[in-house]
Design an enzyme around this catalytic site. Structure first.
Site, PDB file in Angstrom:
ATOM      1  N   HIS A 286       7.408   1.376  19.006  1.00  0.00           N
ATOM      2  CA  HIS A 286       6.376   1.927  18.110  1.00  0.00           C
ATOM      3  C   HIS A 286       6.708   3.371  17.684  1.00  0.00           C
ATOM      4  CE1 HIS A 286       1.916   1.303  16.901  1.00  0.00           C
ATOM      5  NE2 HIS A 286       2.522   2.116  16.048  1.00  0.00           N
TER       6      HIS A 286
ATOM      7  N   ARG B 258       1.512  -3.759  12.625  1.00  0.00           N
ATOM      8  CA  ARG B 258       0.865  -3.913  13.932  1.00  0.00           C
ATOM      9  C   ARG B 258       1.354  -5.212  14.563  1.00  0.00           C
ATOM     10  NH1 ARG B 258      -0.056   0.741  13.880  1.00  0.00           N
ATOM     11  NH2 ARG B 258      -2.047   1.838  13.894  1.00  0.00           N
TER      12      ARG B 258
ATOM     13  N   GLY C 256       0.859  -1.196   0.000  1.00  0.00           N
ATOM     14  CA  GLY C 256       0.000   0.000   0.000  1.00  0.00           C
ATOM     15  C   GLY C 256       0.884   1.232   0.000  1.00  0.00           C
TER      16      GLY C 256
ATOM     17  N   GLU D  17       1.177  -4.514  23.191  1.00  0.00           N
ATOM     18  CA  GLU D  17       1.874  -3.264  23.545  1.00  0.00           C
ATOM     19  C   GLU D  17       1.259  -2.633  24.776  1.00  0.00           C
ATOM     20  OE1 GLU D  17       2.587  -0.342  20.424  1.00  0.00           O
ATOM     21  OE2 GLU D  17       2.934  -1.981  19.028  1.00  0.00           O
TER      22      GLU D  17
HETATM   23  P1  NAP Z   1      -2.538   1.002   3.032  1.00  0.00           P
HETATM   24  O1  NAP Z   1      -2.113   2.048   2.035  1.00  0.00           O
HETATM   25  O2  NAP Z   1      -3.986   0.750   3.218  1.00  0.00           O
HETATM   26  O3  NAP Z   1      -1.772  -0.344   2.644  1.00  0.00           O
HETATM   27  C1  NAP Z   1      -2.107  -1.594   3.143  1.00  0.00           C
HETATM   28  C2  NAP Z   1      -1.831  -2.610   2.044  1.00  0.00           C
HETATM   29  O4  NAP Z   1      -2.075  -3.904   2.569  1.00  0.00           O
HETATM   30  C3  NAP Z   1      -2.733  -2.467   0.824  1.00  0.00           C
HETATM   31  O5  NAP Z   1      -1.935  -2.482  -0.333  1.00  0.00           O
HETATM   32  C4  NAP Z   1      -3.630  -3.699   0.855  1.00  0.00           C
HETATM   33  O6  NAP Z   1      -3.900  -4.214  -0.454  1.00  0.00           O
HETATM   34  C5  NAP Z   1      -2.755  -4.677   1.595  1.00  0.00           C
HETATM   35  N1  NAP Z   1      -3.516  -5.721   2.280  1.00  0.00           N
HETATM   36  C6  NAP Z   1      -4.564  -5.582   3.122  1.00  0.00           C
HETATM   37  N2  NAP Z   1      -4.955  -6.781   3.577  1.00  0.00           N
HETATM   38  C7  NAP Z   1      -4.114  -7.689   3.005  1.00  0.00           C
HETATM   39  C8  NAP Z   1      -4.002  -9.092   3.083  1.00  0.00           C
HETATM   40  N3  NAP Z   1      -4.839  -9.815   3.841  1.00  0.00           N
HETATM   41  N4  NAP Z   1      -3.012  -9.686   2.372  1.00  0.00           N
HETATM   42  C9  NAP Z   1      -2.164  -8.969   1.595  1.00  0.00           C
HETATM   43  N5  NAP Z   1      -2.240  -7.635   1.477  1.00  0.00           N
HETATM   44  C10 NAP Z   1      -3.203  -7.006   2.175  1.00  0.00           C
HETATM   45  O7  NAP Z   1      -1.978   1.370   4.482  1.00  0.00           O
HETATM   46  P2  NAP Z   1      -0.630   2.147   4.853  1.00  0.00           P
HETATM   47  O8  NAP Z   1      -0.899   3.595   4.950  1.00  0.00           O
HETATM   48  O9  NAP Z   1       0.450   1.677   3.961  1.00  0.00           O
HETATM   49  O10 NAP Z   1      -0.426   1.598   6.344  1.00  0.00           O
HETATM   50  C11 NAP Z   1      -0.241   0.212   6.591  1.00  0.00           C
HETATM   51  C12 NAP Z   1      -0.284  -0.094   8.070  1.00  0.00           C
HETATM   52  O11 NAP Z   1       0.916   0.345   8.687  1.00  0.00           O
HETATM   53  C13 NAP Z   1      -1.381   0.642   8.865  1.00  0.00           C
HETATM   54  O12 NAP Z   1      -2.616  -0.034   8.786  1.00  0.00           O
HETATM   55  C14 NAP Z   1      -0.825   0.674  10.273  1.00  0.00           C
HETATM   56  O13 NAP Z   1      -1.316  -0.416  11.003  1.00  0.00           O
HETATM   57  C15 NAP Z   1       0.672   0.527  10.069  1.00  0.00           C
HETATM   58  N6  NAP Z   1       1.430   1.715  10.507  1.00  0.00           N
HETATM   59  C16 NAP Z   1       2.329   1.601  11.534  1.00  0.00           C
HETATM   60  C17 NAP Z   1       3.079   2.688  11.918  1.00  0.00           C
HETATM   61  C18 NAP Z   1       4.078   2.602  13.035  1.00  0.00           C
HETATM   62  O14 NAP Z   1       4.253   3.570  13.749  1.00  0.00           O
HETATM   63  N7  NAP Z   1       4.779   1.501  13.187  1.00  0.00           N
HETATM   64  C19 NAP Z   1       2.909   3.937  11.275  1.00  0.00           C
HETATM   65  C20 NAP Z   1       1.987   4.010  10.253  1.00  0.00           C
HETATM   66  C21 NAP Z   1       1.256   2.888   9.868  1.00  0.00           C
HETATM   67  P3  NAP Z   1      -4.925  -3.458  -1.475  1.00  0.00           P
HETATM   68  O15 NAP Z   1      -4.332  -2.089  -1.702  1.00  0.00           O
HETATM   69  O16 NAP Z   1      -4.877  -4.275  -2.703  1.00  0.00           O
HETATM   70  O17 NAP Z   1      -6.231  -3.424  -0.762  1.00  0.00           O
END
Ligand code: NAP
Length: 330
Positions: free
Chosen positions: A287, A239, A156, A268
């Protein structure tokens, strides 16, 4: 004028913006989340809620919040909110995408390099006065990154930004999984979509970038980890519950995989106690994915903007349940 509850410390700038817009703001300027009971009581007369990922907004909270019109989560992940239940009740929910993408990808790559080159172990080694001679093959031999294969689980926004760093900066071959094919990224980075088992079999570094959902909870168990190369590293900045932490500990102890770097944990702020004691080839951070001053402020500003737009009866730019916003604007 709306009653707004800000559940935890977000800094003065965001709170000031809410007040300047003429709203009555209850600002709980604390760095600990409320207990479930406290949160249920605090939302009784609230129209708008600004919350963090450590606030669990479940059906009990939603049932208590009879006036609630909008929830602005100060995070891109929204697994802390029961989105379906909010949607059923006609409550708008927004998150903070994009503003944290590059910062989180920087952190994922920092962890990747740190585990590959054993930076925390090297730091501890130096400080302990153990560097007494140069060796051709020292105890802290690391792994090459340049030209290796990077597997992105969830291509994503953040996954793509991590892939760009790998492909363009480190000549890496990129494999990915996602729900749908990403043609533009395939063309830009010469990336290839793979099944998860294929990705695990071929990757030298596996970066987890999927959201936490019922499908991705415990996506990484001992069985999954055993499909990785024994020379591969796992990096989780998504996560914690996506990885079964006990299984990861077993995999590290048994050298099923070479190493792991974790920014997030299953329960966490705790981490499985064995993990804390495991010093070899494991990098951990509390985190910090989006934790730069600029980015955290942008996240706050984004959440505040979404809430103000939503409470004004318009469609918030980052609304998650668009169906509610569209109905309201018909
Ligand atoms: P995003 O743009 O929605 O990307 C998520 C990707 O995961 C999408 O490409 C989606 O595919 C794919 N996906 C969803 N379910 C899946 C599955 N079962 N199998 C394979 N692929 C799957 O979200 P983002 O902005 O990149 O953020 C991702 C995550 O990072 C957040 O949800 C959050 O939990 C985490 N995060 C953590 C921190 C931290 O501080 N560590 C900071 C920011 C975010 P499609 O596009 O094809 O639907």
């Amino acid at each position: 004028m709306a009653n707004i509850l800000v559940t935890q410390h977000i800094g003065d700038e965001g709170v000031q913006k809410l007040c300047e817009a003429g709203h009555a703001v209850t600002y709980r300027d604390e760095t600990e989340p409320m207990t479930p009971d406290e949160l249920q009581t605090a939302v009784l007369d609230v129209d708008g809620l600004v919350c963090l990922l450590t606030d669990r907004v479940d059906t009990a909270v939603l049932n208590a919040a009879a006036n609630l019109k909008m929830i602005a989560n100060v995070a891109v992940g929204y697994d802390n909110i029961d989105l379906a239940a909010a949607t059923e009740r006609g409550i708008l929910v927004s998150n903070t995408p994009d503003v944290l993408t590059e910062t989180t990808a920087d952190h994922a790559f920092a962890l990747l390099l740190a585990i590959a080159r054993r930076i925390p172990e090297a730091d501890t080694f130096m400080r302990a006065g153990k560097y007494d001679k140069f060796e051709m093959f020292p105890p802290l031999l690391g792994l090459d990154v340049y030209g290796k294969t990077l597997g992105i689980v969830g291509l994503g926004r953040i996954g793509t930004a991590v892939a760009r760093r790998g492909a363009l900066g480190f000549g890496m071959k990129v494999l990915y999984t996602a729900n749908s094919r990403k043609m533009a990224v395939e063309q830009e980075l010469n990336a290839a979509r793979a099944t998860l088992p294929e990705l695990l079999r071929q990757s030298d570094f596996v970066s987890i970038n999927v959201p936490l959902t019922p499908e991705t909870r415990h996506l990484f168990t001992l069985e999954t980890l055993r499909q990785m190369k024994p020379t591969a590293c796992l990096i989780n900045t998504a996560r914690g519950p996506i990885v079964k932490e006990d299984d990861l500990l077993t995999a590290l102890r048994e050298k099923t995989i070479w190493g792991a770097a974790l920014d997030v944990f299953e329960a966490e702020p705790q981490m499985t106690s064995g993990l804390a004691q495991h010093h070899e080839r494991l990098v951990v951070a509390p985190h910090l994915g989006s934790a730069t001053g600029d980015t955290r402020q942008k996240m706050v500003n984004t959440a505040v903007k979404n809430l103000l737009v939503g409470l004004a009866g318009q469609k918030p730019p980052d609304v998650l349940n668009t169906e509610i916003a569209d109905q309201a604007n018909e």
